[in-house]
Structures are given as structure tokens and as C-alpha cells.
Design an enzyme around this catalytic site. Structure first.
Site, short mmCIF file in Angstrom:
data_model
loop_
_atom_site.label_atom_id
_atom_site.label_comp_id
_atom_site.label_asym_id
_atom_site.label_seq_id
_atom_site.Cartn_x
_atom_site.Cartn_y
_atom_site.Cartn_z
CG ASP A 1 -4.08 -6.61 3.96
OD1 ASP A 1 -4.83 -7.55 4.31
OD2 ASP A 1 -4.47 -5.44 3.83
CG ASP B 1 -1.94 -8.04 7.50
OD1 ASP B 1 -1.38 -7.38 6.62
OD2 ASP B 1 -2.96 -7.64 8.13
CD GLU C 1 -3.49 0.35 1.73
OE1 GLU C 1 -3.91 -0.78 2.04
OE2 GLU C 1 -3.95 1.42 2.20
CG HIS D 1 -3.31 -3.87 8.04
ND1 HIS D 1 -3.74 -5.12 7.69
CD2 HIS D 1 -4.15 -3.00 7.44
CE1 HIS D 1 -4.79 -5.01 6.89
NE2 HIS D 1 -5.07 -3.74 6.73
CD GLU E 1 -2.58 -0.64 -2.58
OE1 GLU E 1 -2.00 -1.72 -2.34
OE2 GLU E 1 -3.68 -0.34 -2.10
CG HIS F 1 -2.81 -4.79 -0.33
ND1 HIS F 1 -3.07 -3.48 -0.66
CD2 HIS F 1 -3.75 -5.14 0.60
CE1 HIS F 1 -4.12 -3.05 0.04
NE2 HIS F 1 -4.55 -4.04 0.80
CE1 TYR G 1 -4.90 3.88 -3.39
CE2 TYR G 1 -5.45 1.60 -3.90
CZ TYR G 1 -4.90 2.54 -3.05
OH TYR G 1 -4.33 2.14 -1.88
#
Ligand SMILES: *[C@@H]1O[C@H](CO)[C@@H](O)[C@H](O)[C@H]1NC(C)=O
Length: 308
Positions: free
Chosen positions: A186, A231, A57, A271, A97, A152, A95
Site C-alpha cells: 500500500d 496498492d 498494517e 483494501h 505496524e 506501507h 502506533y
């Protein structure tokens, strides 16, 4: 006990050569957030616990996060102790990451890497953020190489994405023939995103080579009001599995360890990082180390006889 014996015990119990690998969803970590003194400090300490740490992230189109964190690590741990490897921004829409590896080049040698090509004939475009797979050389005859597969997962697709990690495993086999693989990150593997009844359909969970080191009753969330095993760390390969230090896999509660309030911790992430230790010095497969055991016996004998 003499100081020599204490050192020996520390080496034996503390695992002088234990090698820690971790993954951390750093919650929308961009340049502005990483520039905050409190965030940088906490991230530096979290990374410095591990020989290899994969952040997820990282939302950092301009690539500001890595230099900031390396700078922090240089000044807190020592210049050049860590290096970093970042994926390009991954995602379907605007968006995106990055996955970012931080690793100690003195302990882990980066050998090769690739972004998984998400084009399986039966399952095209499964991943929102394709795993950024990396292979490291380790200073250990017991485990000369280890492949890391971070993920993720998108919450709504967690089940299919976790299942498709099996395809990534096969890809790693085709490409490198390496069976020692650690899947980590995650996965959103719980609390409504993966129902208990679905685990039997997930190949990464069901098939024999994969061992899940963190159970479904765990909690990797910072908020006291949630209890979710999002996670995870999953290990494949007999060698790497045999080197997992029993009880070492878990979420690192930095709220407690750094003495933060929940509010302060949430500025860093919602997290906790997940970690596991590998006993790289264990060259005999079992849980016992003959030369160290012999030394320990000699040391105990010496201590009983009142020798220094
Ligand atoms: C982490 O530590 C805090 C503070 O001690 C505690 O309140 C919280 O329950 C812990 N969380 C987990 C997941 O262990």
C-alpha cells in the site's frame, strides 16, 4: 479431446508452475480481529492464493495474529504448508505496524532478511514503517532468487517514501547484489496523496530498471464510492520482469470472488490485495516453451487422428 491433452492444455494455459506473489493491507489487523471466524476465513483464503503474501498494517504488539493465521492455513490448506516471518512493530510513535510474510516453504525458501536502516545521509528517517526486505530462493533456473521490498507508506509522505524505495534498491544491491526485486504494498499511490504531476520526480517511477505493473487508473479500494490505485507492484530486474505473466498483475476483488456484501468485505479490509504471477517454468526468456509446444502439437495431432 483426450484427457491427456486436456491436462497438457491446462498446464500450458493455467501455468502449472506460475508463482503468485501478493501484498495486502489488512487494515489494523490485531489479535481480536484475527480471532473472528469470518476474518480468519477470508484472510486464509487470500493468503492461500499466493506462494508469498506480505500482510501490512498488522497491529499486534503481543504477536497473536501469526499463530492464529498459521492455524487456519494448517487446517484449510494442510499442516506446515505455510510459514511466516514477522517484522518487529515499526513506527515512530506508539502506533506501530508489523509486516508479515506468509510463504510456502515448498516453493520459496527464505534466505535472509533485514529492516531497512532509514539513515540515508540526504534523507534520514523517511519511512514511517521501514521496508522489511526479504530474499527468497525459488525452484527455478530462470529466477533462482527474488527479493521482496514491502512498503506501507504514510499517506501524507507517500511521494517521498515511494521515491526513497530507490535508496532501498541500492541498499539491496550493496548487500546482496540482487537485481531481481519486487516492490509491493500500500504505497498510497494516488487519490490526492501523489498528484499526477509529481510522478516525474519520483525516482522509482522515472528510472529505467523499474516497471510499474499496476497503472494509475487502477482501483485497490473496497468501497464502491472510492476509486484509488493505492496498492502497487513494481518489478526491477530483467529476469523477473521477463517472467511476469501478462495480465496477471492486479487487485484481487474478494468481495466479488467470495460473494460478500461491501459491508462484509470492509470487516476484512478497506483494501484489496494486489498480486502478480511469475512463470517460473519459463526457462527460455521468451513467451514460448519449446518442449511443451512440441508436446501440444503431438497431442493435437493425436486428437485429430482420433487417438486416445
Ligand atoms: C469488486 O466487486 C464488487 C462486487 O461485484 C463490485 O461492486 C466492485 O465494483 C468491484 N470493485 C473493484 C475495484 O473492481
Amino acid at each position: 479431446m483426450g484427457p491427456a491433452l486436456l491436462l497438457l492444455l491446462a498446464a500450458l494455459l493455467g501455468g502449472a508452475a506460475a508463482f503468485r506473489v501478493g501484498a495486502f493491507n489488512a487494515r489494523r489487523l490485531g489479535g481480536g480481529k484475527a480471532a473472528r471466524e469470518d476474518v480468519r476465513g477470508a484472510l486464509g483464503r487470500i493468503i492461500a492464493r499466493c506462494d508469498i503474501m506480505v500482510l501490512q498494517e498488522v497491529v499486534d504488539a503481543k504477536g497473536q495474529v501469526v499463530p492464529l493465521l498459521l492455524d487456519t492455513l494448517d487446517s484449510t490448506v494442510g499442516p506446515g504448508t505455510y510459514q511466516a516471518l514477522s517484522s518487529h512493530p515499526l513506527g515512530r510513535g506508539s502506533y506501530r505496524e508489523r509486516y508479515v510474510y506468509f510463504y510456502r516453504p515448498g516453493r520459496a525458501q527464505l534466505q535472509d532478511w533485514f529492516v531497512y536502516e532509514d539513515a540515508h545521509p540526504q534523507r534520514p528517517d523517511v519511512f514511517a514503517r521501514e521496508p522489511f526486505v526479504a530474499r527468497f530462493g525459488l525452484p527455478s533456473p530462470a529466477l533462482p532468487e527474488l527479493v521482496l521490498v514491502p512498503l506501507h507508506a504514510a499517506p501524507a509522505a507517500a511521494e517521498t517514501e515511494i521515491d526513497a524505495l530507490h535508496d532501498v534498491y541500492e541498499r539491496v544491491q550493496e548487500r546482496w547484489g540482487q537485481q531481481d526485486v519486487l516492490f509491493l504494498g500500500d504505497f498510497n499511490a494516488g487519490c490526492g496523496y501523489v498528484a499526477a504531476s509529481r510522478w516525474g520526480r519520483i525516482r522509482l517511477r522515472r528510472d529505467p530498471p523499474f516497471h510499474w505493473l499496476l497503472g494509475d487508473d487502477g482501483d485497490s479500494t473496497v468501497r464502491g464510492s472510492t476509486r484509488c490505485p493505492y496498492d502497487r507492484v513494481v518489478v526491477a530486474g530483467e529476469r523477473s520482469q521477463s517472467l511476469v505473466v501478462p495480465g496477471s498483475a492486479g487487485a484481487f476483488n474478494f468481495t466479488a470472488c467470495f460473494g460478500l456484501t461491501e459491508e462484509q468485505a470492509l470487516v476484512v479490509s478497506d483494501h484489496y490485495p494486489v498480486e502478480v504471477e511469475l512463470a517460473l517454468d519459463r526457462a527460455w526468456g521468451g513467451g514460448w516453451h519449446p518442449p511443451l509446444a512440441l508436446l501440444l502439437l503431438l497431442g493435437l495431432g493425436g486428437a485429430l487422428l482420433g487417438l486416445p
